[in-house]
Design a protein around this motif. Structure first.
Motif, mmCIF file in Angstrom:
data_model
loop_
_atom_site.group_PDB
_atom_site.id
_atom_site.type_symbol
_atom_site.label_atom_id
_atom_site.label_comp_id
_atom_site.label_asym_id
_atom_site.label_seq_id
_atom_site.Cartn_x
_atom_site.Cartn_y
_atom_site.Cartn_z
ATOM 1 N N ARG A 40 0.830 -1.157 0.023
ATOM 2 C CA ARG A 40 -0.067 0.120 0.017
ATOM 3 C C ARG A 40 0.856 1.236 0.002
ATOM 4 O O ARG A 40 0.599 2.031 -0.563
ATOM 5 C CB ARG A 40 -0.919 -0.079 1.294
ATOM 6 C CG ARG A 40 -2.234 -1.003 1.168
ATOM 7 C CD ARG A 40 -3.104 -0.729 1.849
ATOM 8 N NE ARG A 40 -4.290 -1.536 1.767
ATOM 9 C CZ ARG A 40 -5.491 -1.246 2.145
ATOM 10 N NH1 ARG A 40 -5.789 -0.210 2.852
ATOM 11 N NH2 ARG A 40 -6.631 -2.212 2.082
ATOM 12 N N LEU A 41 1.891 1.343 0.833
ATOM 13 C CA LEU A 41 2.808 2.348 0.887
ATOM 14 C C LEU A 41 3.444 2.868 -0.656
ATOM 15 O O LEU A 41 3.417 3.711 -0.929
ATOM 16 C CB LEU A 41 4.048 2.355 1.729
ATOM 17 C CG LEU A 41 3.862 2.131 3.288
ATOM 18 C CD1 LEU A 41 4.976 1.778 4.160
ATOM 19 C CD2 LEU A 41 3.465 3.612 3.826
ATOM 20 N N ARG A 42 3.738 1.481 -1.379
ATOM 21 C CA ARG A 42 4.295 1.695 -2.633
ATOM 22 C C ARG A 42 3.217 2.236 -3.603
ATOM 23 O O ARG A 42 3.467 3.161 -4.398
ATOM 24 C CB ARG A 42 4.696 0.352 -3.399
ATOM 25 C CG ARG A 42 6.075 -0.118 -2.733
ATOM 26 C CD ARG A 42 6.421 -1.610 -3.119
ATOM 27 N NE ARG A 42 7.740 -1.866 -2.878
ATOM 28 C CZ ARG A 42 8.149 -3.026 -2.805
ATOM 29 N NH1 ARG A 42 7.301 -4.150 -2.872
ATOM 30 N NH2 ARG A 42 9.576 -3.216 -2.768
ATOM 31 N N MET A 43 2.027 1.887 -3.697
ATOM 32 C CA MET A 43 0.881 2.365 -4.566
ATOM 33 C C MET A 43 0.565 3.681 -4.119
ATOM 34 O O MET A 43 0.327 4.472 -5.121
ATOM 35 C CB MET A 43 -0.389 1.403 -4.461
ATOM 36 C CG MET A 43 0.054 -0.171 -4.814
ATOM 37 S SD MET A 43 0.716 -0.272 -6.562
ATOM 38 C CE MET A 43 2.395 -0.359 -6.434
ATOM 39 N N ILE A 44 0.666 4.091 -2.741
ATOM 40 C CA ILE A 44 -0.034 5.453 -2.643
ATOM 41 C C ILE A 44 1.125 6.381 -2.869
ATOM 42 O O ILE A 44 1.033 7.530 -3.676
ATOM 43 C CB ILE A 44 -0.082 5.619 -1.034
ATOM 44 C CG1 ILE A 44 -1.568 4.683 -0.673
ATOM 45 C CG2 ILE A 44 -0.332 6.992 -0.691
ATOM 46 C CD1 ILE A 44 -1.749 4.468 0.763
ATOM 47 N N ARG A 45 2.285 5.976 -2.735
ATOM 48 C CA ARG A 45 3.374 6.788 -3.206
ATOM 49 C C ARG A 45 3.371 6.967 -4.724
ATOM 50 O O ARG A 45 3.783 8.199 -5.419
ATOM 51 C CB ARG A 45 4.869 6.074 -3.067
ATOM 52 C CG ARG A 45 5.999 6.914 -3.229
ATOM 53 C CD ARG A 45 6.043 8.655 -2.588
ATOM 54 N NE ARG A 45 7.154 9.224 -3.099
ATOM 55 C CZ ARG A 45 7.402 10.655 -3.067
ATOM 56 N NH1 ARG A 45 5.996 11.327 -3.085
ATOM 57 N NH2 ARG A 45 8.344 11.024 -3.588
ATOM 58 N N ALA A 46 3.451 5.813 -5.416
ATOM 59 C CA ALA A 46 3.331 5.919 -6.901
ATOM 60 C C ALA A 46 2.146 6.912 -7.407
ATOM 61 O O ALA A 46 2.392 7.674 -8.363
ATOM 62 C CB ALA A 46 3.116 4.413 -7.482
ATOM 63 N N ALA A 47 0.937 6.749 -6.717
ATOM 64 C CA ALA A 47 -0.187 7.823 -7.121
ATOM 65 C C ALA A 47 0.317 9.129 -6.933
ATOM 66 O O ALA A 47 -0.275 9.988 -7.893
ATOM 67 C CB ALA A 47 -1.223 7.471 -6.155
ATOM 68 N N GLU A 48 1.102 9.309 -5.828
ATOM 69 C CA GLU A 48 1.622 10.901 -5.875
ATOM 70 C C GLU A 48 2.701 11.112 -6.949
ATOM 71 O O GLU A 48 2.422 12.299 -7.421
ATOM 72 C CB GLU A 48 2.390 10.960 -4.287
ATOM 73 C CG GLU A 48 1.567 10.930 -3.420
ATOM 74 C CD GLU A 48 2.369 11.059 -2.164
ATOM 75 O OE1 GLU A 48 3.416 10.928 -2.199
ATOM 76 O OE2 GLU A 48 1.642 10.772 -1.082
ATOM 77 N N LEU A 49 3.603 10.275 -7.156
ATOM 78 C CA LEU A 49 4.437 10.562 -8.370
ATOM 79 C C LEU A 49 4.023 10.634 -9.665
ATOM 80 O O LEU A 49 4.334 11.210 -10.427
ATOM 81 C CB LEU A 49 5.518 9.345 -8.340
ATOM 82 C CG LEU A 49 6.611 9.213 -7.089
ATOM 83 C CD1 LEU A 49 7.466 8.099 -7.069
ATOM 84 C CD2 LEU A 49 7.151 10.434 -6.716
#
Length: 262
Positions: A198-207
């Motif tokens: 989830r941390l990865r996907m949420i960070r990906a959404a920001e990027l």
């Protein structure tokens, strides 16, 4: 001057530290450009332009914006509409809802009493919001209760691109892997691996909001070695491909720019 029964709060904010806030009105929290981090009930949500939060009056939340944001939020007097069914519900925004929210800029806190058209517009948008908020959204990560779990989540967030190992994280927070795994399940209701994803996907959404960053670079930045693996993981998480998600974010950014210039 007494604020109208419903109005729009539109403002561009510079980066600010986290702060606790509470509103005496039902609140539709939306950022037309930039991402807001929202902490409530032991969960942290990230709200990019494709997501909003529907809050009951009186709910205390922690709000953080590490980067500039364009806030375009709506406030409803408790007697004007029915209260949201939950204290806080985060949901995905549709293009229709986004344009309706931006249209509300014409009715600010000092615009005076609402005419019939404005009252109907705000009421209709509240009904649209209620329907959208009925759907579940999984774009949150647990806060954790113990210092060890909170620290493990922070360490994991800092090392997304480096593909952290669980044993390494456990050593960093002075726990055995078995003890830390047990604490994650007890405090978060999910494993460390699920939290990491989830941390990865949420960070990906920001990027993905950065149009200058290639989608392959986004995947690498959050720890995926191949574009196909990243695309499959993001599609499973967000129900759309990274490319389509970016297109929606950029459309929101363009609407925000148009709103600022109009």
């Amino acid at each position: 001057m007494i604020a109208p029964d419903a109005f729009c709060f539109y403002k561009i904010f510079a980066p600010e530290p986290c702060k606790l806030v509470r509103f005496d009105r039902h609140y539709l929290l939306y950022s037309a450009a930039g991402s807001i981090d929202l902490e409530v009930d032991g969960r942290v949500w990230t709200l990019p332009p494709l997501r909003a939060a529907w809050l009951q009056a009186g709910v205390e939340i922690a709000v953080c914006n590490a980067r500039p944001i364009t806030c375009c939020s709506l406030l409803y007097a408790p007697g004007f509409i029915a209260a949201p069914k939950m204290p806080c519900k985060v949901f995905d925004i549709t293009p229709l809802a986004r344009e309706m929210i931006l249209e509300c800029r014409r009715w600010g806190p000092e615009s005076g009493a609402l005419d019939d058209y404005a009252r109907q517009f705000f009421t209709t948008l509240a009904l649209v919001t209620r329907e959208l908020a009925a759907k579940d959204c999984n774009s949150w990560v647990p806060v954790g209760q113990s210092a060890a779990v909170r620290s493990a989540i922070a360490h994991s967030r800092e090392q997304l691109g480096a593909r952290p190992e669980f044993a390494q994280i456990a050593r960093a927070v002075h726990c055995t892997p078995r003890t830390l795994a047990r604490r994650f399940q007890a405090e978060c209701g999910m494993s460390w691996q699920q939290v990491l994803r989830r941390l990865r996907m949420i960070r990906a959404a920001e990027l993905l909001a950065d149009a200058q960053m290639q989608i392959t670079q986004v995947g690498f930045a959050v720890g995926y070695a191949s574009q196909s693996a990243f695309g499959a993981a993001f599609r499973d998480f967000a129900q759309v491909s990274p490319r389509d998600y970016r297109a929606g974010i950029l459309r929101g950014l363009n609407l925000a720019v148009d709103a600022t210039q109009s």
